[in-house]
Write a protein that holds these residues in place. Structure first.
Motif, mmCIF file in Angstrom:
data_model
loop_
_atom_site.group_PDB
_atom_site.id
_atom_site.type_symbol
_atom_site.label_atom_id
_atom_site.label_comp_id
_atom_site.label_asym_id
_atom_site.label_seq_id
_atom_site.Cartn_x
_atom_site.Cartn_y
_atom_site.Cartn_z
ATOM 1 N N LEU A 119 -52.320 85.599 34.934
ATOM 2 C CA LEU A 119 -52.754 84.216 34.723
ATOM 3 C C LEU A 119 -52.811 83.450 36.044
ATOM 4 O O LEU A 119 -53.748 82.670 36.279
ATOM 5 C CB LEU A 119 -51.810 83.511 33.744
ATOM 6 C CG LEU A 119 -51.888 83.960 32.290
ATOM 7 C CD1 LEU A 119 -50.765 83.342 31.478
ATOM 8 C CD2 LEU A 119 -53.234 83.607 31.695
ATOM 9 N N ALA A 120 -51.817 83.683 36.907
ATOM 10 C CA ALA A 120 -51.812 83.011 38.209
ATOM 11 C C ALA A 120 -53.025 83.432 39.034
ATOM 12 O O ALA A 120 -53.677 82.603 39.684
ATOM 13 C CB ALA A 120 -50.516 83.332 38.958
ATOM 14 N N ALA A 121 -53.370 84.717 38.996
ATOM 15 C CA ALA A 121 -54.541 85.206 39.739
ATOM 16 C C ALA A 121 -55.822 84.606 39.170
ATOM 17 O O ALA A 121 -56.722 84.203 39.921
ATOM 18 C CB ALA A 121 -54.599 86.728 39.681
ATOM 19 N N ALA A 122 -55.906 84.493 37.857
ATOM 20 C CA ALA A 122 -57.102 83.911 37.234
ATOM 21 C C ALA A 122 -57.239 82.444 37.607
ATOM 22 O O ALA A 122 -58.346 81.962 37.905
ATOM 23 C CB ALA A 122 -57.050 84.074 35.722
ATOM 24 N N LEU A 123 -56.135 81.723 37.632
ATOM 25 C CA LEU A 123 -56.175 80.314 38.021
ATOM 26 C C LEU A 123 -56.564 80.167 39.482
ATOM 27 O O LEU A 123 -57.335 79.277 39.844
ATOM 28 C CB LEU A 123 -54.810 79.662 37.763
ATOM 29 C CG LEU A 123 -54.481 79.368 36.309
ATOM 30 C CD1 LEU A 123 -53.038 78.919 36.177
ATOM 31 C CD2 LEU A 123 -55.419 78.328 35.739
ATOM 32 N N ALA A 163 -58.414 82.180 41.229
ATOM 33 C CA ALA A 163 -59.826 82.500 41.360
ATOM 34 C C ALA A 163 -60.685 81.319 40.917
ATOM 35 O O ALA A 163 -61.758 81.085 41.475
ATOM 36 C CB ALA A 163 -60.159 83.745 40.538
ATOM 37 N N ASP A 164 -60.245 80.569 39.920
ATOM 38 C CA ASP A 164 -61.000 79.398 39.462
ATOM 39 C C ASP A 164 -60.963 78.266 40.451
ATOM 40 O O ASP A 164 -61.898 77.480 40.538
ATOM 41 C CB ASP A 164 -60.437 78.903 38.117
ATOM 42 C CG ASP A 164 -60.969 79.707 36.937
ATOM 43 O OD1 ASP A 164 -61.925 80.475 37.121
ATOM 44 O OD2 ASP A 164 -60.397 79.551 35.824
ATOM 45 N N ILE A 165 -59.883 78.163 41.193
ATOM 46 C CA ILE A 165 -59.724 77.055 42.155
ATOM 47 C C ILE A 165 -60.605 77.259 43.365
ATOM 48 O O ILE A 165 -61.164 76.334 43.897
ATOM 49 C CB ILE A 165 -58.243 76.924 42.570
ATOM 50 C CG1 ILE A 165 -57.414 76.480 41.359
ATOM 51 C CG2 ILE A 165 -58.072 75.925 43.705
ATOM 52 C CD1 ILE A 165 -55.926 76.457 41.591
ATOM 53 N N VAL A 166 -60.783 78.490 43.779
ATOM 54 C CA VAL A 166 -61.553 78.788 44.993
ATOM 55 C C VAL A 166 -63.001 78.584 44.797
ATOM 56 O O VAL A 166 -63.702 78.366 44.001
ATOM 57 C CB VAL A 166 -61.289 80.233 45.457
ATOM 58 C CG1 VAL A 166 -62.159 80.597 46.633
ATOM 59 C CG2 VAL A 166 -59.829 80.407 45.782
#
Length: 118
Positions: free
Chosen positions: A109-113, A115-118
């Motif tokens: 979940l942290a990696a998915a978040l 990726a969305d921020i970048v």
């Protein structure tokens, strides 16, 4: 006729019950019900003058749940305590496998978040 008592002499479903009434309904001795109050913090009947106990409908349901687990499903007191804690959602994972799984989900979940921020 007292409030909460049906014409047949039995109490309405939502009526409070004394320890004697609950004992007769469930077939459990009163001393067992008092003992369970000490062992299960979720079981807290209202107490009035003279320490008279009044069990609410949710208390009655909990007594029946405890009775089912202890006397019919073979749980121990500690096992029922853990079962009730789990049902209430207040338990923590018991095994390291659970922790590994939860950490993997958290990291994903942290990696998915990120990726969305970048």
């Amino acid at each position: 006729m007292p409030s909460g008592v049906s014409p047949g002499g039995t109490k309405a479903t939502g009526a409070f019950r004394t320890i004697g009434e609950l004992s007769r309904e469930t077939g459990l001795p009163q001393h067992i019900l008092r003992y369970w109050e000490q062992r299960f913090p979720q079981l807290r009947p209202l107490t009035r003058a003279g320490n008279r106990r009044y069990y609410r409908p949710e208390d009655v349901a909990l007594v029946r749940r405890i009775d089912q687990a202890l006397n019919r499903q073979g749980y121990t007191i500690k096992g029922v305590q853990q079962l009730l804690a789990t049902e209430a959602g207040s338990s923590v994972p018991e095994t390291s496998e659970d922790m590994v799984t939860l950490r993997a989900i958290r990291d994903g979940l942290a990696a998915a978040l990120a990726a969305d921020i970048v």
